[in-house]
Every structure is written in structure tokens, then in C-alpha cells.
Design a protein around this motif. Structure first.
Motif, PDB file in Angstrom:
ATOM      1  N   VAL A  57      10.446   8.785   4.361  1.00 41.56           N
ATOM      2  CA  VAL A  57       9.854   7.512   3.943  1.00 41.56           C
ATOM      3  C   VAL A  57       8.588   7.833   3.149  1.00 41.56           C
ATOM      4  CG1 VAL A  57       8.936   5.294   4.671  1.00 41.56           C
ATOM      5  CG2 VAL A  57      10.732   6.407   6.026  1.00 41.56           C
ATOM      6  N   LEU A  58       8.639   7.605   1.850  1.00 43.40           N
ATOM      7  CA  LEU A  58       7.498   7.912   0.991  1.00 43.40           C
ATOM      8  C   LEU A  58       6.600   6.691   0.917  1.00 43.40           C
ATOM      9  CD1 LEU A  58      10.159   9.596  -0.219  1.00 43.40           C
ATOM     10  CD2 LEU A  58       8.315  10.543  -1.600  1.00 43.40           C
ATOM     11  N   ASN A  59       5.533   6.748   1.696  1.00 35.84           N
ATOM     12  CA  ASN A  59       4.611   5.625   1.834  1.00 35.84           C
ATOM     13  C   ASN A  59       3.559   5.645   0.713  1.00 35.84           C
ATOM     14  OD1 ASN A  59       3.602   3.355   3.026  1.00 35.84           O
ATOM     15  ND2 ASN A  59       2.544   4.414   4.680  1.00 35.84           N
ATOM     16  N   LYS A  60       2.836   4.538   0.584  1.00 30.50           N
ATOM     17  CA  LYS A  60       1.789   4.386  -0.431  1.00 30.50           C
ATOM     18  C   LYS A  60       2.371   4.436  -1.837  1.00 30.50           C
ATOM     19  CE  LYS A  60      -1.565   6.550   2.700  1.00 30.50           C
ATOM     20  NZ  LYS A  60      -2.651   7.550   2.864  1.00 30.50           N
ATOM     21  N   ALA A  61       3.612   3.952  -1.976  1.00 30.13           N
ATOM     22  CA  ALA A  61       4.280   3.975  -3.281  1.00 30.13           C
ATOM     23  C   ALA A  61       3.557   3.105  -4.298  1.00 30.13           C
ATOM     24  CB  ALA A  61       5.724   3.518  -3.132  1.00 30.13           C
ATOM     25  N   ASP A  62       2.761   2.144  -3.812  1.00 33.50           N
ATOM     26  CA  ASP A  62       2.008   1.283  -4.724  1.00 33.50           C
ATOM     27  C   ASP A  62       0.892   2.032  -5.444  1.00 33.50           C
ATOM     28  OD1 ASP A  62       1.111   1.346  -1.939  1.00 33.50           O
ATOM     29  OD2 ASP A  62      -0.553   0.096  -2.616  1.00 33.50           O
ATOM     30  N   LEU A  63       0.606   3.262  -5.011  1.00 35.58           N
ATOM     31  CA  LEU A  63      -0.447   4.057  -5.642  1.00 35.58           C
ATOM     32  C   LEU A  63       0.110   5.022  -6.689  1.00 35.58           C
ATOM     33  CD1 LEU A  63      -2.601   4.982  -2.495  1.00 35.58           C
ATOM     34  CD2 LEU A  63      -2.754   2.965  -3.976  1.00 35.58           C
ATOM     35  N   VAL A  64       1.412   4.911  -6.967  1.00 32.59           N
ATOM     36  CA  VAL A  64       2.078   5.840  -7.885  1.00 32.59           C
ATOM     37  C   VAL A  64       2.839   5.046  -8.954  1.00 32.59           C
ATOM     38  CG1 VAL A  64       3.680   7.787  -8.051  1.00 32.59           C
ATOM     39  CG2 VAL A  64       2.339   7.454  -5.965  1.00 32.59           C
ATOM     40  N   SER A  65       2.852   5.549 -10.175  1.00 33.67           N
ATOM     41  CA  SER A  65       3.547   4.862 -11.266  1.00 33.67           C
ATOM     42  C   SER A  65       5.061   4.889 -11.065  1.00 33.67           C
ATOM     43  CB  SER A  65       3.204   5.516 -12.610  1.00 33.67           C
ATOM     44  OG  SER A  65       3.720   6.827 -12.670  1.00 33.67           O
ATOM     45  N   LYS A  66       5.740   3.919 -11.628  1.00 30.99           N
ATOM     46  CA  LYS A  66       7.192   3.816 -11.469  1.00 30.99           C
ATOM     47  C   LYS A  66       7.931   5.041 -12.000  1.00 30.99           C
ATOM     48  CE  LYS A  66      11.079   0.680 -12.187  1.00 30.99           C
ATOM     49  NZ  LYS A  66      11.523  -0.634 -12.746  1.00 30.99           N
ATOM     50  N   PRO A  67       7.590   5.565 -13.195  1.00 29.71           N
ATOM     51  CA  PRO A  67       8.279   6.769 -13.682  1.00 29.71           C
ATOM     52  C   PRO A  67       8.161   7.954 -12.729  1.00 29.71           C
ATOM     53  CG  PRO A  67       7.070   5.727 -15.463  1.00 29.71           C
ATOM     54  CD  PRO A  67       6.642   5.039 -14.203  1.00 29.71           C
ATOM     55  N   THR A  68       6.971   8.099 -12.113  1.00 31.24           N
ATOM     56  CA  THR A  68       6.780   9.198 -11.164  1.00 31.24           C
ATOM     57  C   THR A  68       7.640   8.998  -9.922  1.00 31.24           C
ATOM     58  OG1 THR A  68       4.499   9.553 -11.914  1.00 31.24           O
ATOM     59  CG2 THR A  68       5.088  10.450  -9.765  1.00 31.24           C
ATOM     60  N   LEU A  69       7.703   7.761  -9.434  1.00 34.95           N
ATOM     61  CA  LEU A  69       8.538   7.468  -8.263  1.00 34.95           C
ATOM     62  C   LEU A  69      10.003   7.777  -8.548  1.00 34.95           C
ATOM     63  CD1 LEU A  69       7.077   4.069  -6.979  1.00 34.95           C
ATOM     64  CD2 LEU A  69       6.632   6.355  -6.085  1.00 34.95           C
ATOM     65  N   GLU A  70      10.475   7.397  -9.728  1.00 35.53           N
ATOM     66  CA  GLU A  70      11.876   7.638 -10.089  1.00 35.53           C
ATOM     67  C   GLU A  70      12.170   9.132 -10.150  1.00 35.53           C
ATOM     68  OE1 GLU A  70      12.259   5.519 -13.725  1.00 35.53           O
ATOM     69  OE2 GLU A  70      12.559   3.557 -12.753  1.00 35.53           O
ATOM     70  N   GLY A 128       4.918  12.462  11.213  1.00 34.70           N
ATOM     71  CA  GLY A 128       4.293  12.800   9.944  1.00 34.70           C
ATOM     72  C   GLY A 128       2.853  13.215  10.133  1.00 34.70           C
ATOM     73  N   TYR A 129       2.221  13.583   9.040  1.00 37.81           N
ATOM     74  CA  TYR A 129       0.816  13.982   9.082  1.00 37.81           C
ATOM     75  C   TYR A 129      -0.073  12.788   9.420  1.00 37.81           C
ATOM     76  CZ  TYR A 129       1.368  18.653   7.048  1.00 37.81           C
ATOM     77  OH  TYR A 129       1.693  19.966   6.840  1.00 37.81           O
ATOM     78  N   PRO A 130      -1.280  13.064   9.937  1.00 31.05           N
ATOM     79  CA  PRO A 130      -2.231  11.964  10.114  1.00 31.05           C
ATOM     80  C   PRO A 130      -2.508  11.296   8.764  1.00 31.05           C
ATOM     81  CG  PRO A 130      -3.018  13.960  11.215  1.00 31.05           C
ATOM     82  CD  PRO A 130      -1.836  14.358  10.379  1.00 31.05           C
ATOM     83  N   ASN A 131      -2.747  10.007   8.797  1.00 34.91           N
ATOM     84  CA  ASN A 131      -3.195   9.247   7.626  1.00 34.91           C
ATOM     85  C   ASN A 131      -2.128   9.028   6.554  1.00 34.91           C
ATOM     86  OD1 ASN A 131      -5.642   7.862   7.049  1.00 34.91           O
ATOM     87  ND2 ASN A 131      -5.914   9.144   5.246  1.00 34.91           N
ATOM     88  N   THR A 132      -0.860   9.298   6.871  1.00 31.10           N
ATOM     89  CA  THR A 132       0.186   8.989   5.898  1.00 31.10           C
ATOM     90  C   THR A 132       0.640   7.538   6.030  1.00 31.10           C
ATOM     91  OG1 THR A 132       1.811   9.920   7.458  1.00 31.10           O
ATOM     92  CG2 THR A 132       1.093  11.328   5.626  1.00 31.10           C
ATOM     93  N   GLY A 133       0.159   6.831   7.051  1.00 28.75           N
ATOM     94  CA  GLY A 133       0.466   5.413   7.186  1.00 28.75           C
ATOM     95  C   GLY A 133       1.600   5.101   8.140  1.00 28.75           C
ATOM     96  N   LYS A 134       1.788   5.929   9.167  1.00 23.51           N
ATOM     97  CA  LYS A 134       2.875   5.708  10.120  1.00 23.51           C
ATOM     98  C   LYS A 134       2.705   4.378  10.851  1.00 23.51           C
ATOM     99  CE  LYS A 134       2.057   9.448  12.401  1.00 23.51           C
ATOM    100  NZ  LYS A 134       0.853   9.782  11.606  1.00 23.51           N
ATOM    101  N   SER A 135       1.517   4.133  11.365  1.00 20.62           N
ATOM    102  CA  SER A 135       1.287   2.910  12.138  1.00 20.62           C
ATOM    103  C   SER A 135       1.387   1.668  11.257  1.00 20.62           C
ATOM    104  CB  SER A 135      -0.092   2.978  12.812  1.00 20.62           C
ATOM    105  OG  SER A 135      -0.144   4.063  13.727  1.00 20.62           O
ATOM    106  N   SER A 136       0.869   1.749  10.027  1.00 17.42           N
ATOM    107  CA  SER A 136       0.982   0.621   9.095  1.00 17.42           C
ATOM    108  C   SER A 136       2.443   0.325   8.799  1.00 17.42           C
ATOM    109  CB  SER A 136       0.242   0.931   7.785  1.00 17.42           C
ATOM    110  OG  SER A 136      -1.128   1.117   8.007  1.00 17.42           O
TER     111      SER A 136
END
Length: 276
Positions: A57-70, A128-136
Motif C-alpha cells: 500500500v503506497l501511502n501519501k500518493a497525494d504528495l507525488v505526481s501522477k506520471p511518477t505514480l504510474e 511498515g516503518y514508523p511514520n508511513t501512515g499505518k494508523s491514518s
């Protein structure tokens, strides 16, 4: 006297092994800005060895551009991974694709039978690592604020069980720090350690600047109000100096206050102000 750090690390792994053992499938939460850096290969091996299905699960996707996500998504799928991008910010909509993927993975798994003979719930482990947003992420899936969320690294201290509907329980783990990858810059980029407590704040800040010099130079200029010379020879420490003078972080003698500048850079990365 027992080594406190080694004891804490052993305890993390004990909890992770317990979660994998009790889970029907496992979600590994990654930082979409740095998927490879935030993968925990030791954990992935444990999951694979257990025969359980793993979903990235790749979290914080809103911080990355669409081309990079693809591009990142295609690379992971080409390697045979089940991967999904999620924005788990407070106002994000429910991650329907992830929820569908979870139900699809559980469909072929028989529900456990409890000690009293009744059918129990499926268990989904989140690691996952701390601060990757598991709880969110868990709060977003369940649409309830059941797991404590904080910008302070390492908020989750132990295993937490959260119900999702009538048939699923989700197991949240504390952040996992691998035994063989204790890299302070890596942890700094992931936000594992709070900036004020970093021993290698300078290296982390310059690593962030270097990433943006190669991938998104305009973001550095926009966020910090600087103009970076387009001569191809600019170094991260030179950019740090430009940011310091732009912010008015100057010490006696006209020298840039590097510590304050490093803090500002790392905070901007951690809170999403500085986006790839």
C-alpha cells in the motif's frame, strides 16, 4: 546492563511475527515518494515464508505526481507485486480499490473457527516503518478515528485491534525498524525520527535537497523562494545556503544558520509542503 536498543528491536520483531502469524493477509504500508527505500525486505520475507498474501500500500500518493505514480506502479506490478496507491490524508475518500483488493484476497480464505465453535473474523495485518501512515490508513478504511494519529514519529506503541464491518479485524503494529538497515539518513527521509532529535540532520536535509535537484528543482524554488543557478554544478550545501539567506537565517558574521535551515527543509519534507 541490558542493551535497551537491542531489546526494543527484538520486541518489534516479536510483535511483527505475531501479527503475521495471526493475519490472513498482510498490508505493508510504504511511502509513495520512496517506495523502495520504505520497503522492509526482512518483513516481506517473513510474510512470503508464511505463505500469506502480501499487498503493498503506497501511502501519501497525494504528495507525488501522477506520471511518477504510474511509473512506480508499473515497476512493482512487473515484479509481480499486488500494489495500490492511497491518499490517507484527513479529507481523503475511502480507498475503494484497496478495500476491493483486500476482500478479493480474503475471498478464498476460510474464516477461522473460534474455541467455542463459532466462525470468527478474518484478520488483516498492517505493518511498515514508523511514520508511513499505518494508523491514518486504518482510520480511513474504517471511517472511524479508532487509532491514534500524530505527526510525532513512532506514535503507535503496541498491537491495536480495530473492527472493520462484521467480518474483518485489522491489526495495527508499531513501526518496524529492520535489524540490518539502521541507516540514519534513510530513517530521516522516512520521518522515523523527529527532526529535533536527529543526529544526522545535516545529511538528511542535504539528501532531500539532492532528490529535488534531480527530480523537481522548481519545487525547491517555489517552496523556499529561491532561484537556483541553472549551471548544472549546484550542490546541496549551496542550495541550503540559498534557503538560509532567503529565510533570513543568518548568524553573526553573515554566515548562514545551517541548523535552522536543515530543520525547515526536513519539516517541509515531512509535512508534505515539499512535494515531488
Amino acid at each position: 546492563m541490558p542493551d535497551k536498543k537491542n531489546f526494543r528491536t527484538r520486541n518489534f520483531w516479536k510483535i511483527v511475527q505475531e501479527i503475521i502469524e495471526k493475519s490472513d493477509i498482510v498490508l505493508e504500508v510504504l511511502d509513495a515518494r520512496m517506495p523502495e527505500l520504505s520497503r522492509n525486505f526482512e518483513v516481506e520475507k517473513l510474510v512470503n515464508d508464511s505463505g500469506k498474501k502480501l499487498i503493498l500500500v503506497l501511502n501519501k500518493a497525494d504528495l507525488v505526481s501522477k506520471p511518477t505514480l504510474e511509473r512506480v506502479g508499473k515497476a512493482l506490478r512487473d515484479k509481480g507485486f499486488l500494489a495500490v496507491f492511497v491518499d490517507s490524508s484527513y479529507k481523503a475518500p475511502p480507498p475503494k480499490k484497496l478495500i476491493g483488493m483486500v476482500f478479493g484476497a480474503l475471498r478464498d480464505i476460510a474464516k477461522p473457527v473460534r474455541f467455542d465453535g463459532k466462525v470468527g473474523k478474518w484478520s488483516v495485518g498492517v505493518i511498515g516503518y514508523p511514520n508511513t501512515g499505518k494508523s491514518s490508513l486504518i482510520n480511513l478504511i474504517t471511517r472511524r478515528k479508532k487509532v491514534i494519529v500524530s505527526r510525532k514519529a513512532g506514535t503507535t506503541r503496541g498491537v491495536q485491534w480495530v473492527s472493520f464491518g462484521d467480518n474483518i479485524r485489522i491489526l495495527d503494529s508499531p513501526g518496524v525498524i529492520p535489524l540490518t538497515a539502521d541507516d540514519p539518513v534513510r530513517f530521516g527521509l522516512l520521518g522515523v525520527r523527529n527532526p529535533e532529535k536527529m543526529r544526522n540532520l545535516e545529511f538528511t536535509a542535504e539528501a532531500i535537497v539532492d532528490i529535488f535537484l534531480h527530480q523537481n528543482r522548481p519545487a525547491l524554488e517555489r517552496v523556499f523562494g529561491i532561484t537556483i543557478p541553472n549551471d548544472g554544478l549546484i550542490s546541496p550545501d549551496s542550495v541550503v545556503a540559498l534557503i538560509a539567506f532567503s529565510k533570513g537565517f543568518v548568524k553573526k558574521g553573515g554566515l548562514p544558520d545551517e541548523y535552522r535551515t536543515h530543520l525547515v527543509i526536513v519539516r517541509a519534507w515531512n509535512d508534505g509542503t515539499l512535494r515531488l
